[in-house]
Each structure stands twice: as structure tokens, then as C-alpha cells.
Design a protein around this motif. Structure first.
Motif, PDB file in Angstrom:
ATOM      1  N   UNK A   1      10.823  15.532  -3.348  1.00  0.00           N
ATOM      2  CA  UNK A   1      11.109  14.184  -2.546  1.00  0.00           C
ATOM      3  C   UNK A   1      10.394  13.275  -3.515  1.00  0.00           C
ATOM      4  N   UNK A   2      10.953  12.196  -3.105  1.00  0.00           N
ATOM      5  CA  UNK A   2      11.574  10.437  -4.046  1.00  0.00           C
ATOM      6  C   UNK A   2       9.928   9.488  -2.808  1.00  0.00           C
ATOM      7  N   UNK A   3       9.197   9.980  -2.131  1.00  0.00           N
ATOM      8  CA  UNK A   3       8.806   9.140  -1.938  1.00  0.00           C
ATOM      9  C   UNK A   3       7.381   7.951  -2.307  1.00  0.00           C
ATOM     10  N   UNK A   4       7.758   7.222  -3.039  1.00  0.00           N
ATOM     11  CA  UNK A   4       7.638   6.055  -3.784  1.00  0.00           C
ATOM     12  C   UNK A   4       6.657   4.896  -3.088  1.00  0.00           C
ATOM     13  N   UNK A   5       7.320   4.978  -2.184  1.00  0.00           N
ATOM     14  CA  UNK A   5       6.963   3.663  -1.116  1.00  0.00           C
ATOM     15  C   UNK A   5       5.502   4.365   0.181  1.00  0.00           C
ATOM     16  N   UNK A   6       4.928   5.826  -0.303  1.00  0.00           N
ATOM     17  CA  UNK A   6       4.019   6.146   0.187  1.00  0.00           C
ATOM     18  C   UNK A   6       2.633   4.963   0.453  1.00  0.00           C
ATOM     19  N   UNK A   7       2.185   4.872   2.172  1.00  0.00           N
ATOM     20  CA  UNK A   7       1.023   4.312   1.810  1.00  0.00           C
ATOM     21  C   UNK A   7       0.945   3.021   1.481  1.00  0.00           C
ATOM     22  N   UNK A   8       2.267   2.462   1.505  1.00  0.00           N
ATOM     23  CA  UNK A   8       2.522   1.400   1.587  1.00  0.00           C
ATOM     24  C   UNK A   8       2.508  -0.054   1.850  1.00  0.00           C
ATOM     25  N   UNK A   9       2.564   0.013   3.125  1.00  0.00           N
ATOM     26  CA  UNK A   9       2.978  -1.381   3.961  1.00  0.00           C
ATOM     27  C   UNK A   9       2.863  -0.246   5.560  1.00  0.00           C
ATOM     28  N   UNK A  10       3.482  -1.045   6.408  1.00  0.00           N
ATOM     29  CA  UNK A  10       4.063  -1.070   7.597  1.00  0.00           C
ATOM     30  C   UNK A  10       6.065   0.053   7.498  1.00  0.00           C
ATOM     31  N   UNK A  11       6.066  -0.235   6.501  1.00  0.00           N
ATOM     32  CA  UNK A  11       6.763   0.315   6.873  1.00  0.00           C
ATOM     33  C   UNK A  11       7.016   1.780   5.738  1.00  0.00           C
ATOM     34  N   UNK A  12       5.674   2.255   5.602  1.00  0.00           N
ATOM     35  CA  UNK A  12       5.413   3.714   5.800  1.00  0.00           C
ATOM     36  C   UNK A  12       5.627   3.691   7.210  1.00  0.00           C
ATOM     37  N   UNK A  13       4.196   2.734   7.537  1.00  0.00           N
ATOM     38  CA  UNK A  13       4.205   3.274   8.874  1.00  0.00           C
ATOM     39  C   UNK A  13       5.224   3.594   9.675  1.00  0.00           C
TER      40      UNK A  13
END
Length: 519
Positions: free
Chosen positions: A375-387
Motif C-alpha cells: 500500500x503506497x500511502x506516502x501522504x499518511x498523517x500529512x494533513x487534512x487530505x489524509x483525515x
């Protein structure tokens, strides 16, 4: 002509492009970034589905997750791998019988690119005229798209960006060499490990309405394409129109591009209006000498996901698949579309940041377990887009793992349609021809090749529809025999030749015998 016998059906030439945002596709080394090795591992997945070509987003090193606005056109973002990894990937694509297209955005560079870095406040630089400045002291770089001077990354890093002088002779020579390298990276004329074509991003005759960069079609793009086709005649150029309301024919006739995107047809498809789709399809396919020059799509990395636009309605998702793959032209599938991935975002969603488009470019949903390797969740916990991410909402769309194993899934439907396209010449490369009917909700058309004619009916409405069609008018008043290829609907003889009843959001395909084929 018979209904079931065609020579070499398995070799019907058709192209189905898979447009992949590689950072979000498959992670091979547990760093949560999709990469080239990950793509190699999943080529069998693409081939099993029916894909015949892969279009990547840019590979260049860049401070941005999407790799637009490059630091260096000649190197690969290390998160994707090494140049050796790229060669292995390109070779693997070709071994699987697929084509490889690269996305090239060459109009802008960041402050870390040698042309910008060396020439800034240095008019004596050898690169002083490679990029544009608004003053003779090179202290005020020219603006870029949307009249901005830079971009804030989702990670909080801001970089200045300026515009490349595409009319500079040194730049033009460099660009020929750059594209030549990606076509023939070993410089031996074998074209081994080379790209089969390019998507040319943000093409304009006058770049961003700057008078200083006028007549680029004739002074930059056409000469570039002609020189590269002299090196490899079969190389394909896909032009992205900047004006999404344009059918893009000027790119084919004035620039020499091979394909354009069918933006107006996409907009029509989103309306689920028979009249709008029929009109847009007729215009799209009549304006180009070869209908395959139009890339038909319903979503990409710059748009809302189709599933989001239709609220993940199962019938509309299947209807979108049918329109995408059966209307004609060259279909393109955006990664995750085949499993109904959702995503919105867009300009200003999260302020002034390139994170605005992350919802359209989320990790491919390979597994039900979002922590599963790959799973390529490179943006995990990086901002509101993850939330706001819908990845963990199993009610929105099931994973590829689940859908591949489930009869009747959306993935299975995409696979079935692609198999039909590969098996039947009319669906593979036949021309689109409008077929009139008297229903307000059923779209009907023919796909006609030299070997075969197929009739396609798609109910665009949420109610059962009935339609009469005078198919014999297209057959020179000969009696038409129908062989069902998709769906279990029955064609009934009637006064106006044939009658059909269709369930809501259903599609049917019939091979029509005795209809005149195109020569």
C-alpha cells in the motif's frame, strides 16, 4: 460474414491505456511510496485486466510529490528507483506486449534547476536566456501558469518556479536530446528500454498567454515532433489541450500530434444525457481522420474521481465503464477507476497547496487491510487530505483483492468489457456510427470494422426503457441477424425493425450480420 468466425480474433489490435499515478500505485520496498519495482510486480494484474499500454505521470526529480515542475529533466525521482530500475520496468512492459508512454512537462523549472539557479541575478550565465525574466538583471523571474511565481508543497516546502524559454535555440536542442534519450536510452538505435510515446502536458500555442512565447505550435512543438519522428517514426505524441472545451483538432493538424484527449465527450458522459453524449461523440469522432486519435476517458489525475461524481452508484459506475470502453476512440482508464475509487479535492480545497489534489491521487486500494505491504500511502498523517481520505471506508469501494475474487464486481465488469474489445474487431477498432432510436434514455450506436459490425445499447436512465430502431436502414434493407455478446436482453422483430427493453443502467452488445462493413 458470419457471426462467430473471425480470423485471428486474439490478435485484434486495440489499445487500452492505463493512466497511473505511480507514487500511489504499489510500494515494493516498504517506504510507502509507489515505485518502478512495484509497477513491475503488478504488470500481471494490468495484463489480466486487459490493459495494453501504460501512461505514467512524470518521473523527473522534483520537490513535489506529483513530479511536475522539475529540478532535473534528465534524472528520475529516487523514490521511484534508479535508472536501472526504469530500464527493467520498460523492458518488462515490452515483454508483456504493452506500450509505455511518459508524461513530459517541460515548460517550467524550479529554483533548484541549473538553468534557474545559475541564471538568477546573473545575466552573464550561459543559461540566462534558457528561462524567462521580467528584467535585464535577472532578478524577477517570469510567472508560470495562473500567473504565480511558485508553489507550496503538501509537506510545507515552498519553491520558486519560472517559465522555460521554449524559443531559445539551446533549449530546443536540449529538448530534442532529452526526448531522444527517453526513446533510445542506450543510444544504439535499438530503442531497447525506450518509451513508445509521450504525453505532452499543458500544450499551448501561446504559453500562458505570454506574447514572448507565441507561435509555439510552429516554432517549437511541430519541429520537435518532426525531428523525433525522424529518429523513430512510430513514436506516439499525445497532446493535452489546455482548453478542456476544445476537441483538440488543431493539435493533430497544426502540431502533428497523434492523439488528443476527448474532453468534451467526458463532460457529456458526466451528464448521463443521451442527447449530450450522442452529439459529443458525433463531433469528437467526425473531426479527426482516425477515430482512435481521440483518447476517451472519464477521470484523470486532475479531475474528481468518476465514482465521487456519481456518488458511487453501482449502475452509474458500470454505465461509465461501458461508455468509456465501448464508444470508440482509444480508451484510457485512470488507476483505481476499475474498482470505483473515490476522490475529490481540487483548487483551493485545502488552501494554497498542491495537497489539494491528493484526494484524486490516493493510494491504490489493493487490499482490504490498509496496512498490508504494498500500500503506497506516502501522504499518511500529512494533513487534512489524509483525515478526509476514503481509503479506510470499505462501504465506499471494495479493494482490488476483494473485487477480483467476487463475481459481478465492478473490476470483473471492466475485465469483461476489455476482453470483448480484444476479441471482436468492431469493438477493437471499428468506427463509431450513430444509430437512432425513439427512447429518451437509451443511447444506441454501431461499431463498424471491415470484418464485423456490432450494435451497442446503453440505458443511461434509472428506469426501464424501451426502444425501436431501424437497423435495416444501415444494412441496405437486408435482413439483420443478431448474436448477443453482452447482456441477456432479447432483440424482438417489430414494425420499425427491432424492439428492445432494457433494465436501468444496463448495456448490451450484439454482433449484427449482413450489415455493410466500412472499407
Amino acid at each position: 460474414m458470419t457471426g462467430t468466425k473471425h480470423n485471428n480474433l486474439s490478435s485484434c489490435t486495440t489499445e487500452i491505456i492505463y493512466h497511473v499515478f505511480q507514487r500511489s500505485f504499489y510500494d515494493s520496498n516498504n517506504d510507502k511510496h509507489g515505485d518502478l519495482r512495484g509497477l513491475i510486480q503488478q504488470l500481471a494484474y494490468l495484463q489480466d485486466m486487459g490493459i495494453t499500454a501504460i501512461l505514467l505521470t512524470p518521473l523527473f526529480t522534483s520537490p513535489y510529490y506529483h513530479n511536475y515542475f522539475a529540478d532535473d529533466f534528465g534524472s528520475i525521482d529516487p523514490a521511484y528507483g534508479t535508472m536501472a530500475d526504469y530500464f527493467d520496468f520498460a523492458d518488462a512492459v515490452h515483454r508483456h506486449g504493452m506500450k509505455l508512454y511518459l508524461d513530459m512537462e517541460i515548460q517550467y523549472v524550479t529554483e533548484d534547476h541549473i538553468w534557474f539557479k545559475d541564471s538568477f541575478k546573473n545575466p552573464a550565465s550561459a543559461y540566462s536566456d534558457y528561462v524567462l525574466y521580467q528584467d535585464s538583471a535577472n532578478e524577477t523571474p517570469e510567472t508560470i501558469i495562473f500567473d504565480t511565481n511558485g508553489l507550496l508543497g503538501y509537506d510545507g516546502v515552498y519553491k520558486d518556479i519560472t517559465t522555460v524559454n521554449l524559443l531559445n535555440s539551446g533549449v530546443q536542442s536540449y529538448m530534442v536530446s532529452l526526448f531522444r534519450y527517453w526513446i533510445d536510452p542506450h543510444s544504439d538505435g535499438s530503442f531497447k528500454s525506450g518509451a513508445d510515446g509521450f504525453r505532452l502536458d499543458h500544450m499551448m500555442d501561446m504559453l500562458d498567454n505570454k506574447q514572448r512565447l507565441s507561435n509555439l505550435f510552429s516554432k517549437f512543438w511541430r519541429p520537435l515532433i518532426e525531428k523525433l519522428k525522424a529518429i523513430k517514426p512510430g513514436v506516439v505524441f499525445i497532446a493535452e489541450q489546455t482548453d478542456w472545451s476544445s476537441f483538440g483538432q488543431e493539435y493533430l493538424t497544426e502540431v502533428g500530434a497523434d492523439k488528443v484527449f476527448a474532453f468534451p465527450l467526458r463532460e457529456a458522459i458526466l451528464t448521463f444525457s443521451k442527447e449530450n453524449i450522442s452529439e459529443a461523440a458525433a463531433q469528437t469522432f467526425s473531426l479527426s481522420p482516425d477515430q482512435s486519435q481521440n483518447i476517451v476517458f472519464i477521470e484523470n489525475h486532475d479531475t474528481h474521481r468518476f465514482a465521487t461524481l456519481v456518488d458511487s452508484h453501482p449502475g452509474k459506475l458500470r454505465t461509465g465503464a461501458a461508455l468509456n470502453l465501448l464508444l470508440g476512440g482509444t480508451p484510457a482508464i485512470y488507476y483505481g477507476q476499475e474498482i470505483g475509487m473515490t476522490g475529490g479535492g481540487g483548487f483551493g480545497k485545502y488552501g494554497n497547496s498542491d495537497g489539494n489534489d491528493i484526494p484524486r491521487r490516493e493510494a491504490f486500494k489493493w487490499y482490504k487491510d490498509m496496512t498490508h505491504p504494498g500500500m503506497a500511502a506516502w501522504y499518511e498523517n500529512s494533513g487534512p487530505w489524509w483525515e478526509d481520505s476514503s481509503l479506510q471506508d470499505t462501504a465506499v469501494s471494495a479493494s482490488a483483492e476483494e473485487q477480483i475474487a467476487a463475481p459481478g464486481s465492478l473490476w470483473k465488469y471492466y475485465q469483461l468489457l476489455m476482453q470483448l474489445k480484444k476479441k471482436h474487431p468492431a469493438l477493437a477498432y471499428g468506427e463509431y456510427k450513430k444509430l437512432d432510436n425513439d427512447s429518451p434514455g437509451i443511447l444506441s450506436f454501431l461499431r463498424v470494422s471491415k470484418e464485423q459490425t456490432c450494435m451497442v445499447l446503453i440505458n443511461l436512465s434509472d428506469i426501464k426503457e424501451r426502444a425501436y430502431m431501424d437497423v435495416e436502414a444501415y444494412a441496405g434493407k437486408k435482413k439483420v441477424l443478431y448474436q448477443n455478446l453482452l447482456g441477456n436482453m432479447q432483440i424482438i422483430p417489430a414494425v420499425k425493425n427491432v424492439y428492445i427493453e432494457m433494465e436501468p443502467f444496463s448495456a448490451g452488445i450484439w454482433e449484427c450480420q449482413n450489415i455493410r462493413s466500412s472499407e
